[in-house]
Write an enzyme that holds these catalytic residues in place. Structure first.
Site, PDB file in Angstrom:
ATOM      1  NE  ARG A   1     -12.853  -3.625  15.173  1.00 39.14           N
ATOM      2  CZ  ARG A   1     -12.014  -2.700  14.934  1.00 39.14           C
ATOM      3  NH1 ARG A   1     -10.816  -3.213  15.128  1.00 39.14           N
ATOM      4  NH2 ARG A   1     -12.369  -1.662  14.327  1.00 39.14           N
TER       5      ARG A   1
ATOM      6  CG  ASP B   1      -0.332  -2.192   6.478  1.00 38.03           C
ATOM      7  OD1 ASP B   1      -0.653  -1.212   6.579  1.00 38.03           O
ATOM      8  OD2 ASP B   1      -0.601  -3.438   7.216  1.00 38.03           O
TER       9      ASP B   1
HETATM   10  C1  LIG Z   1      -5.653   3.301  10.240  1.00 38.03           C
HETATM   11  S1  LIG Z   1      -4.335   2.387   8.677  1.00 38.03           S
HETATM   12  C2  LIG Z   1      -3.590   4.062   8.232  1.00 38.03           C
HETATM   13  C3  LIG Z   1      -3.354   4.052   6.769  1.00 38.03           C
HETATM   14  C4  LIG Z   1      -2.767   5.296   6.240  1.00 38.03           C
HETATM   15  N1  LIG Z   1      -1.342   5.533   6.858  1.00 38.03           N
HETATM   16  C5  LIG Z   1      -3.727   6.358   6.537  1.00 38.03           C
HETATM   17  O1  LIG Z   1      -3.284   7.498   7.407  1.00 38.03           O
HETATM   18  O2  LIG Z   1      -4.503   6.601   5.775  1.00 38.03           O
HETATM   19  C6  LIG Z   1      -3.122   1.713  10.121  1.00 38.03           C
HETATM   20  C7  LIG Z   1      -2.278   0.890   9.172  1.00 38.03           C
HETATM   21  O3  LIG Z   1      -1.298   0.494  10.027  1.00 38.03           O
HETATM   22  C8  LIG Z   1      -1.144  -0.943   9.944  1.00 38.03           C
HETATM   23  N2  LIG Z   1       0.054  -1.474  11.046  1.00 38.03           N
HETATM   24  C9  LIG Z   1      -0.534  -1.447  12.222  1.00 38.03           C
HETATM   25  N3  LIG Z   1       0.765  -2.021  12.892  1.00 38.03           N
HETATM   26  C10 LIG Z   1       1.606  -1.878  12.147  1.00 38.03           C
HETATM   27  C11 LIG Z   1       2.992  -2.523  12.271  1.00 38.03           C
HETATM   28  N4  LIG Z   1       3.413  -3.008  13.467  1.00 38.03           N
HETATM   29  N5  LIG Z   1       3.857  -2.476  11.137  1.00 38.03           N
HETATM   30  C12 LIG Z   1       3.462  -2.063   9.973  1.00 38.03           C
HETATM   31  N6  LIG Z   1       2.088  -1.569   9.930  1.00 38.03           N
HETATM   32  C13 LIG Z   1       1.160  -1.675  10.961  1.00 38.03           C
HETATM   33  C14 LIG Z   1      -2.218  -1.594   9.773  1.00 38.03           C
HETATM   34  O4  LIG Z   1      -2.246  -2.799   9.236  1.00 38.03           O
HETATM   35  C15 LIG Z   1      -3.224  -0.440   9.106  1.00 38.03           C
HETATM   36  O5  LIG Z   1      -3.380  -0.933   7.737  1.00 38.03           O
END
Ligand SMILES: C[S@@+](CC[C@H](N)C(=O)[O-])C[C@H]1O[C@@H](n2cnc3c(N)ncnc32)[C@H](O)[C@@H]1O
Length: 287
Positions: free
Chosen positions: A48, A157
């Site tokens: 990546r 997010d």
């Molecule tokens: C795999 S997605 C999950 C989306 C949704 N909750 C689901 O289960 O389908 C993970 C998300 O967590 C966010 N994320 C990662 N670290 C984070 C943080 N410290 N604070 C807020 N969001 C975060 C990422 O940007 C990403 O959009």
């Protein structure tokens, strides 16, 4: 000396991310985002980072580290976050949570809202919006008058790019995966500028407020929330950060309110006594 090297032919790009460089990226990821980069993911991270460096026209990893720590640092670290995490999501992911929402939670919340009370649900780590829109559609499908009451969904997010996309409510047919046909008929319009994009209807969008929010920083929200969906977000956090985030979320949950987490996540440690397990990856705050 730079430690990431591009092979001669573009068709066979191969990099070597040295251990000290990996550790520097891991340190930045931990410091700014609470992410715990796992050695086992090193080749994925390398691939990546390769794409990101190619996009920037950089050939030396030292140049990329300079960028991360230099005047472009804030913006580049945000890009790094997107590089290191996944935004994978879809409508009605882990559908059993929505069954619990429909059957065990919403009837009581709607009774309160109809009596003039306040109802708040939070999608924490909402990615491109499929999760909060699934919640809003579930609510409106059962209770079409919910939008006219004090019934709101907060969706947040850390990544501003996904928040912007979520706010647009504009999806390709592939991105609507998981959305049942009857809900698609009721809540998605084909009246978009491009036939390749479908739009979430305004009554659904109006229920959801989107914000950029980093869950490892002090929370700028007071609650109380009646349910929090924080699913598949803490998978990258180290144990300490994970426990911190669960604790913060528990603090803004109302008594007896629900917390839904992702299929590979578990609540353990000191908080386990406060959050009673109600089902698979479903917890309820003990008063
Ligand atoms: C795999 S997605 C999950 C989306 C949704 N909750 C689901 O289960 O389908 C993970 C998300 O967590 C966010 N994320 C990662 N670290 C984070 C943080 N410290 N604070 C807020 N969001 C975060 C990422 O940007 C990403 O959009």
């Amino acid at each position: 000396m730079s430690n990431l090297k591009l092979s001669e032919t573009r068709a066979e790009v191969s990099w070597t991310l040295e251990q000290n460089d990996f550790e520097e990226v891991a340190q930045i990821a931990r410091q700014y985002f609470g992410l715990a980069l796992n050695e086992s993911k090193k080749s994925l991270i390398q691939a990546r980072l390769t794409r990101r460096m190619e996009a920037l026209g950089l050939s030396e990893f030292s140049q990329y580290l300079n960028r991360l720590n230099g005047s472009h640092g804030v913006a580049e670290r945000q890009e790094l976050l997107s590089v290191l995490t996944t935004n994978v999501t879809h409508f009605f992911r882990e559908d059993h949570h929505f069954k619990t929402l429909r059957e065990d939670i919403l009837p009581g919340l709607m009774a309160r809202a109809r009596a003039g009370g306040r109802v708040r649900i939070w999608s924490a780590g909402c990615s491109t919006g499929q999760e909060p829109y699934s919640i809003a559609m579930t609510v409106l499908d059962m209770f079409p008058d919910a939008g006219s009451l004090d019934f709101k969904i907060l969706a947040t997010d850390i990544d501003p790019v996904v928040v912007k996309k979520a706010q647009s409510g504009s999806y390709t047919p592939a991105e609507l995966e998981g959305l049942p046909a009857e809900l698609s008929k009721a809540f998605v319009t084909t009246q978009a500028a491009s036939s390749a994009q479908l739009l979430i209807k305004e009554d659904v969008k109006k229920m959801v407020t989107f914000k950029v929010l980093n869950l490892i920083e002090p929370l700028p929200v007071a609650g109380p929330f009646d349910a929090i969906f924080c699913r598949n977000v803490t998978i990258y956090f180290d144990r300490e950060t994970q426990a911190h985030v669960w604790g913060e979320l528990c603090a803004v949950l109302d008594d007896n309110a629900f917390l839904f987490i992702g299929h590979s996540e578990r609540i353990s440690g000191p908080l386990a006594g406060k959050m009673q397990k109600e089902g698979f990856t479903t917890y309820r705050k003990v008063p």
